[in-house]
Design an enzyme around this catalytic site. Structure first.
Site, PDB file in Angstrom:
ATOM      1  N   GLU A  81       5.530   2.266   4.204  1.00 45.49           N
ATOM      2  CA  GLU A  81       5.821   3.695   4.166  1.00 45.49           C
ATOM      3  C   GLU A  81       7.302   3.846   4.488  1.00 45.49           C
ATOM      4  OE1 GLU A  81       3.178   6.377   6.110  1.00 45.49           O
ATOM      5  OE2 GLU A  81       1.437   5.083   5.874  1.00 45.49           O
ATOM      6  N   GLU A 117     -23.571 -17.433   5.391  1.00 46.21           N
ATOM      7  CA  GLU A 117     -24.628 -18.374   5.005  1.00 46.21           C
ATOM      8  C   GLU A 117     -25.511 -18.728   6.195  1.00 46.21           C
ATOM      9  OE1 GLU A 117     -20.861 -19.829   2.773  1.00 46.21           O
ATOM     10  OE2 GLU A 117     -21.344 -18.603   4.532  1.00 46.21           O
ATOM     11  N   ARG A 173      -4.261   3.405   5.854  1.00 48.07           N
ATOM     12  CA  ARG A 173      -3.842   3.020   7.205  1.00 48.07           C
ATOM     13  C   ARG A 173      -4.975   2.333   7.963  1.00 48.07           C
ATOM     14  NH1 ARG A 173       0.183   7.544   9.960  1.00 48.07           N
ATOM     15  NH2 ARG A 173       1.847   7.412   8.389  1.00 48.07           N
ATOM     16  N   LEU A 233      14.203   0.313   0.591  1.00 49.19           N
ATOM     17  CA  LEU A 233      13.312  -0.778   0.993  1.00 49.19           C
ATOM     18  C   LEU A 233      12.228  -1.007  -0.056  1.00 49.19           C
ATOM     19  CD1 LEU A 233      12.329  -2.925   2.926  1.00 49.19           C
ATOM     20  CD2 LEU A 233      11.120  -1.157   4.225  1.00 49.19           C
TER      21      LEU A 233
END
Length: 367
Positions: free
Chosen positions: A297, A54, A187, A302
């Site tokens: 990755e 702004e 990435r 996990l």
């Protein structure tokens, strides 16, 4: 032009910013339009701690017209009303007597109440929510609302959801074009990659960002490493130990390490329960380190743990035209817990892309 048209112009301006230059702030673009519908000022937030969109748009307009009392401000995100590293944008809007402000998305930060403040001061405030603008700031919105980074799970799989064979071999399931997209987009936009010591040691990947014709770019790396295997003598030649000037390797463990570590390696201590990391605690620590977007990755265990913790926001699956017919090959999500179909995790397809014979499927995770 309609309000949506002008907001789209502000949106395109906002997209010019480099996400890593503005974090933890959002993408914001703004334009000033005079009473004839002509754009006389524009700006976008370019760096955290510097002028907001702004301010830049108003200053740009003032170079052409000293009187903005008949103009309209179109801004992609609700103007701030609090003092941080810069003054409130609402004060500048009121100072220059801009009579109308059109807002493309609301700010989830509870400290921001710019729309209300402007309305209370007599400004005509039009809220015109644009889904594209909301999506542009998905990382910022998750940071604000959930107080954690945005987590994106990326994986290359066979058609039947296998990431690697039973011996851990995965090079290469996906093709060159898919891998280029991972480096050039996923990435490049991420603040860090999250993985495990098992994956790092097995694959010996560099875990940086490599795009053709450009120098490799370093990336923060977060490794869940309960036993601190990464620091063992036999692993000192791993490819992750390239020269780092701006980034770190974070080793997540519940163990202590008495020896002095290089400046680019840091231990993050979190609780481990039955070998699993307290992912919610880790996510809070990461956001406090200004890691706002994490690319995962890792292996199936996990990936599944992150889903069970309900902190996966997005999946980017690169599906190759191949099959691994072996029950012992590695699944994209690996958990021994019983799960009925009524408890299956629901996804919303956001985007598809073809990279020659590979198909990229981008999903939002619904909880």
């Amino acid at each position: 032009m309609t309000s949506a048209d002008y907001l789209h112009t502000a949106f395109l301006l906002a997209k010019r910013a480099n996400s890593k230059n503005i974090r933890p702030n959002p993408f914001v673009g703004a334009i000033i339009v005079d009473d004839k519908g002509i754009i006389i000022g524009e700006g976008y937030h370019q760096k955290a701690g510097e002028a907001h969109a702004e301010v830049l748009a108003i200053n740009d307009a003032l170079a052409k017209s000293k009187d903005l009392s008949n103009s309209t401000l179109y801004v992609s995100l609700e103007p701030c009303s609090h003092s941080g590293k810069t003054p409130p944008c609402t004060l500048l809007i009121l100072e220059h007597k801009i009579p109308k402000v059109v807002i493309g998305s609301m700010d989830p930060n509870p400290l921001v109440s710019g729309a209300k403040e402007l309305k209370d001061a007599g400004v005509n405030v039009e809220i015109c929510i644009q889904p594209s603008i909301v999506e542009l700031n998905s990382t910022f919105n998750i940071n604000q609302l959930n107080r954690r980074p945005k987590f994106i799970v990326k994986a290359a799989t066979t058609l039947n959801g296998k990431m690697a064979d039973r011996f851990g071999n995965s090079k290469w399931i996906s093709n060159d074009k898919s891998r280029h997209y991972v480096h050039a987009v996923l990435r490049t936009n991420a603040d860090a990659i999250l993985t495990t010591a098992t994956t790092v040691i097995r694959d010996n990947a560099t875990m940086n960002s490599r795009v053709a014709e450009h120098e490799p770019k370093e990336l923060n790396l977060i490794i869940i490493d309960k036993q601190l295997d990464i620091l063992k003598e036999e692993n000192k030649a791993l490819n992750i130990f390239y020269k780092r000037e701006k980034t770190k390797i974070y080793l997540v463990t519940d163990k202590t390490f008495e020896n002095t570590l290089p400046e680019h390696i840091e231990i993050i201590n979190v609780n481990m329960h039955e070998g699993e990391c307290d992912l919610l605690a880790l996510s809070t620590i990461l956001l406090n380190k200004n890691i706002c977007e994490v690319l995962v990755e890792a292996g199936g265990k996990l990936n599944a743990s992150l889903l069970k913790a309900k902190i996966v926001d997005e999946l980017n699956i690169f599906m190759a035209p191949s099959l691994l017919i072996d029950n012992s090959s590695i699944n994209l999500f690996n958990s021994s817990e019983l799960q009925g179909i009524e408890n299956s995790i629901q996804l919303s397809l956001q985007e598809t892309q073809s990279f020659d014979s590979d198909i990229m499927l981008k999903y939002k995770v619904l909880y």
